[in-house]
Design a protein around this motif. Structure first.
Motif, mmCIF file in Angstrom:
data_model
loop_
_atom_site.group_PDB
_atom_site.id
_atom_site.type_symbol
_atom_site.label_atom_id
_atom_site.label_comp_id
_atom_site.label_asym_id
_atom_site.label_seq_id
_atom_site.Cartn_x
_atom_site.Cartn_y
_atom_site.Cartn_z
ATOM 1 N N HIS A 165 0.864 -1.185 0.000
ATOM 2 C CA HIS A 165 0.000 0.000 0.000
ATOM 3 C C HIS A 165 0.899 1.233 0.000
ATOM 4 N N SER A 188 -4.231 -6.030 2.207
ATOM 5 C CA SER A 188 -4.267 -4.790 2.998
ATOM 6 C C SER A 188 -3.863 -3.584 2.149
ATOM 7 N N LEU A 190 -5.318 -0.958 1.539
ATOM 8 C CA LEU A 190 -5.754 0.317 2.101
ATOM 9 C C LEU A 190 -5.136 0.547 3.472
ATOM 10 N N PRO A 213 -9.295 5.669 -0.389
ATOM 11 C CA PRO A 213 -9.129 4.286 -0.849
ATOM 12 C C PRO A 213 -9.066 4.167 -2.370
ATOM 13 N N PRO A 229 -8.773 -5.553 -1.836
ATOM 14 C CA PRO A 229 -9.234 -4.926 -0.603
ATOM 15 C C PRO A 229 -10.398 -5.678 0.020
ATOM 16 N N ASN A 240 -14.634 0.871 -3.635
ATOM 17 C CA ASN A 240 -13.420 0.246 -4.171
ATOM 18 C C ASN A 240 -13.572 -0.041 -5.664
#
Length: 276
Positions: A165, A188, A190, A213, A229, A240
């Motif tokens: 990320h 992960s 985000l 996001p 995600p 998303n």
């Protein structure tokens, strides 16, 4: 206009945006989120033995009005199940729970505990040869782990799933993946929701009328990284999904590249020594 499945970039059949299901362990909520995502347009669903939700994921797939052959389904073999016999036995159990006779991608979840490359990966090769798994993947592997795995596998190593990320950009792993024709899949993506309210992501998001996001997912896509995600509510699943319409400028990508913060969210005591 809302994105469609055709708007999702794919690599060898793997859509670059999927639904992650880690900690989605309420059965009905998991069923609903998988069904909602598939009906919305998602075609990549990711689970794992240790998540305890393969049955719910399978039920969500069965409930959705999407043919199984249109869905890219991935699961992972947990570290206590990585002996030759346990790989074969627990993968069969996973297939039964998922309600399918194959998975598109099966990962070694971590190079830890019962993982012994020669023994573990010979079972993966057998599953691959039998058509029970369409692709072999690894997760939380450093480059030397991938190199070693390739020495023991006849099947190609398709993907490495790692935490990635804007606050853990994995430059070395991304460079290695590019050089070795290995797909990188971000869990992960985000940063456990830490991207929300974080600069410079908020400034970029405001500029586009988007969410943080969405900015993080668009950045990963620009880097050639697949993102999975986790989301349970329809609102988050949709937010998303709509990241697919967001195009970042070169300057915005460079601004995110320059983030100095480094924050690993997943760091168990059995993780690779290189993380210490």
């Amino acid at each position: 206009m809302a994105p469609t499945p055709a708007d999702v970039p794919t690599t060898d059949g793997m859509p670059m945006l999927g639904l992650g299901t880690w900690e989605n362990d309420d059965h009905e909520a998991c069923v609903q989120s998988v069904e909602t995502a598939l009906e919305m347009g998602y075609r990549h669903i990711d689970t794992a033995q240790i998540y305890g939700n393969e049955e719910a994921v399978g039920e969500g797939i069965e409930t959705a009005d999407v043919p199984r052959e249109d869905i890219f389904l991935a699961t992972k073999v947990w570290i206590s199940n990585l002996s030759y016999d346990e790989v074969l036995a627990t993968t069969e159990e996973s297939l039964e729970k998922l309600g399918t006779d194959y998975v598109d991608l099966l990962y070694v979840h971590w190079p830890a505990r019962e993982y012994a490359p020669a023994e573990t990966l010979s079972a993966f090769d057998e599953l691959y040869d039998d058509g029970v798994i369409r692709r072999v993947g690894v997760s939380n592997f450093e480059p030397h782990h991938v190199d070693e795995a390739r020495e023991h596998l006849d099947a190609p190593v398709f993907a490495n799933q790692v935490e990635c990320h804007p606050f853990l950009q994995q430059d070395e792993l991304r460079e290695y993946a590019d050089e070795e024709s290995l797909e990188l899949v971000a869990y992960s993506p985000l940063a456990r929701s830490d991207v929300i309210g974080a600069e410079p992501l908020t400034e970029i998001a405001d500029r586009h009328g988007a969410s943080e996001p969405q900015v993080a997912l668009a950045w990963l896509r620009e880097k050639g990284v697949t993102a999975i995600p986790k989301a349970t509510s329809e609102a988050h699943i949709r937010d998303n999904w709509e990241s697919l319409t967001l195009e970042l400028s070169d300057d915005e990508i460079a601004t995110i590249d320059d983030i100095a913060r480094r924050d690993r969210k997943v760091d168990p005591d059995f993780g690779p020594d290189a993380w210490e």
